[in-house]
Design a protein around this motif. Structure first.
Motif, short mmCIF file in Angstrom:
data_model
loop_
_atom_site.label_atom_id
_atom_site.label_comp_id
_atom_site.label_asym_id
_atom_site.label_seq_id
_atom_site.Cartn_x
_atom_site.Cartn_y
_atom_site.Cartn_z
N MET A 1 0.88 -1.19 -0.03
CA MET A 1 -0.19 0.01 0.03
C MET A 1 0.78 1.11 -0.07
O MET A 1 0.44 2.42 -0.58
CB MET A 1 -0.93 0.25 1.17
N LYS A 2 1.91 1.28 0.62
CA LYS A 2 2.73 2.46 0.62
C LYS A 2 3.36 2.77 -0.76
O LYS A 2 3.41 3.92 -0.87
CB LYS A 2 3.96 1.99 1.77
N GLU A 3 3.75 1.81 -1.42
CA GLU A 3 4.11 2.01 -2.96
C GLU A 3 3.17 2.71 -3.69
O GLU A 3 3.35 3.37 -4.33
CB GLU A 3 4.58 0.77 -3.35
N GLU A 4 2.00 2.24 -3.29
CA GLU A 4 0.73 2.70 -4.20
C GLU A 4 0.43 4.08 -3.67
O GLU A 4 0.20 5.01 -4.63
CB GLU A 4 -0.60 1.77 -3.87
N LEU A 5 0.42 4.28 -2.56
CA LEU A 5 0.50 5.93 -2.31
C LEU A 5 1.46 6.64 -2.35
O LEU A 5 1.30 8.03 -2.79
CB LEU A 5 0.18 6.03 -0.63
N ARG A 6 2.69 6.37 -2.62
CA ARG A 6 3.80 6.98 -3.08
C ARG A 6 3.70 7.26 -4.49
O ARG A 6 4.00 8.41 -5.18
CB ARG A 6 5.21 6.24 -2.78
N LEU A 7 3.23 6.44 -5.35
CA LEU A 7 3.09 6.56 -6.90
C LEU A 7 1.84 7.67 -7.02
O LEU A 7 1.88 8.43 -7.91
CB LEU A 7 2.84 5.30 -7.43
N LEU A 8 0.89 7.33 -6.23
CA LEU A 8 -0.42 8.31 -6.23
C LEU A 8 -0.09 9.91 -6.01
O LEU A 8 -0.21 10.71 -6.83
CB LEU A 8 -1.47 8.20 -5.36
N ARG A 9 0.92 9.98 -4.99
CA ARG A 9 1.54 11.35 -4.56
C ARG A 9 2.44 11.89 -5.97
O ARG A 9 2.23 13.09 -6.03
CB ARG A 9 2.21 11.44 -3.27
N ALA A 10 2.95 11.13 -6.48
CA ALA A 10 3.98 11.43 -7.50
C ALA A 10 3.15 11.90 -8.86
O ALA A 10 3.61 12.84 -9.42
CB ALA A 10 4.89 10.16 -7.94
N ARG A 11 2.00 10.94 -8.99
CA ARG A 11 1.18 11.47 -10.03
C ARG A 11 0.39 12.88 -9.94
O ARG A 11 0.28 13.69 -10.69
CB ARG A 11 0.05 10.49 -10.24
N ILE A 12 0.19 12.94 -8.83
CA ILE A 12 -0.75 14.28 -8.23
C ILE A 12 0.35 15.46 -8.56
O ILE A 12 0.01 16.64 -8.98
CB ILE A 12 -1.22 14.28 -6.78
N ASN A 13 1.57 15.18 -8.03
CA ASN A 13 2.69 16.32 -8.01
C ASN A 13 3.01 16.60 -9.28
O ASN A 13 3.03 17.63 -9.73
CB ASN A 13 3.96 15.88 -7.19
N LEU A 14 3.17 15.51 -10.41
CA LEU A 14 3.42 15.68 -11.53
C LEU A 14 2.40 16.46 -12.60
O LEU A 14 2.54 17.16 -13.50
CB LEU A 14 3.88 14.56 -12.30
N SER A 15 1.21 16.30 -11.94
CA SER A 15 0.13 16.84 -12.84
C SER A 15 0.13 18.45 -12.65
O SER A 15 -0.87 19.05 -13.34
CB SER A 15 -1.10 16.14 -12.55
N GLY A 16 0.64 18.69 -11.50
CA GLY A 16 0.33 20.20 -11.02
C GLY A 16 -1.00 20.39 -10.25
O GLY A 16 -1.10 21.54 -9.95
N LEU A 17 -1.74 19.49 -9.80
CA LEU A 17 -2.92 19.46 -9.03
C LEU A 17 -2.40 19.81 -7.70
O LEU A 17 -1.68 19.06 -7.23
CB LEU A 17 -3.66 18.23 -9.01
N THR A 18 -2.82 20.90 -7.02
CA THR A 18 -2.63 21.21 -5.56
C THR A 18 -3.34 20.39 -4.72
O THR A 18 -4.34 19.79 -4.99
CB THR A 18 -2.92 22.59 -5.38
N ARG A 19 -2.74 20.02 -3.49
CA ARG A 19 -3.47 19.38 -2.48
C ARG A 19 -4.70 19.96 -2.08
O ARG A 19 -6.03 19.55 -1.81
CB ARG A 19 -2.57 19.27 -1.22
N LYS A 20 -4.63 21.36 -2.11
CA LYS A 20 -5.85 22.18 -1.81
C LYS A 20 -7.01 21.86 -2.81
O LYS A 20 -8.29 21.61 -2.36
CB LYS A 20 -5.67 23.70 -1.74
N GLU A 21 -6.89 21.93 -4.01
CA GLU A 21 -7.66 21.52 -5.03
C GLU A 21 -8.15 20.08 -4.89
O GLU A 21 -9.35 19.62 -4.88
CB GLU A 21 -7.11 21.64 -6.50
N ALA A 22 -7.30 19.17 -4.77
CA ALA A 22 -7.70 17.76 -4.48
C ALA A 22 -8.55 17.57 -3.20
O ALA A 22 -9.47 16.87 -3.35
CB ALA A 22 -6.70 16.87 -4.47
N ALA A 23 -8.07 18.14 -2.18
CA ALA A 23 -9.05 18.02 -1.18
C ALA A 23 -10.31 18.52 -1.17
O ALA A 23 -11.39 17.92 -0.95
CB ALA A 23 -8.46 18.89 0.11
N LYS A 24 -10.54 19.52 -1.91
CA LYS A 24 -11.88 20.48 -2.26
C LYS A 24 -12.63 19.30 -3.12
O LYS A 24 -13.90 19.18 -3.04
CB LYS A 24 -11.80 21.53 -3.04
N ALA A 25 -11.93 18.54 -4.12
CA ALA A 25 -12.70 17.69 -4.93
C ALA A 25 -13.29 16.51 -4.24
O ALA A 25 -14.41 15.90 -4.47
CB ALA A 25 -11.86 17.51 -6.14
N LEU A 26 -12.78 16.14 -3.11
CA LEU A 26 -13.09 15.06 -2.28
C LEU A 26 -13.82 15.40 -1.05
O LEU A 26 -14.23 14.36 -0.24
CB LEU A 26 -11.81 14.27 -1.83
#
Length: 66
Positions: A1-26
């Motif tokens: 699971m840790k590897e999956e979360l690391r890859l998810l964080r990487a994809r979010i960072n590379l996309s330019g999506l901010t944590r604030k925008e992602a949190a709002k969507a969720l």
């Protein structure tokens, strides 16, 4: 699971999506999202899928810009 979360964080960072925008969507606080992305709180499959979808959209929009 840790590897999956690391890859998810990487994809979010590379996309330019901010944590604030992602949190709002969720409908989460930024703090709750960060805890989920660190593995302190469980991340549901639906939340993961939405984050991946948002990250993919972010990448596509960035590629369309001159």
């Amino acid at each position: 699971m840790k590897e999956e979360l690391r890859l998810l964080r990487a994809r979010i960072n590379l996309s330019g999506l901010t944590r604030k925008e992602a949190a709002k969507a969720l409908y989460l606080s930024v703090s709750a999202l960060n805890r989920k992305l660190r593995g302190e709180i469980g991340l549901t499959r639906e939340e993961r899928d939405l984050l991946l979808s948002l990250a993919a959209i972010g990448r596509e929009q960035r590629l369309d810009r001159p």
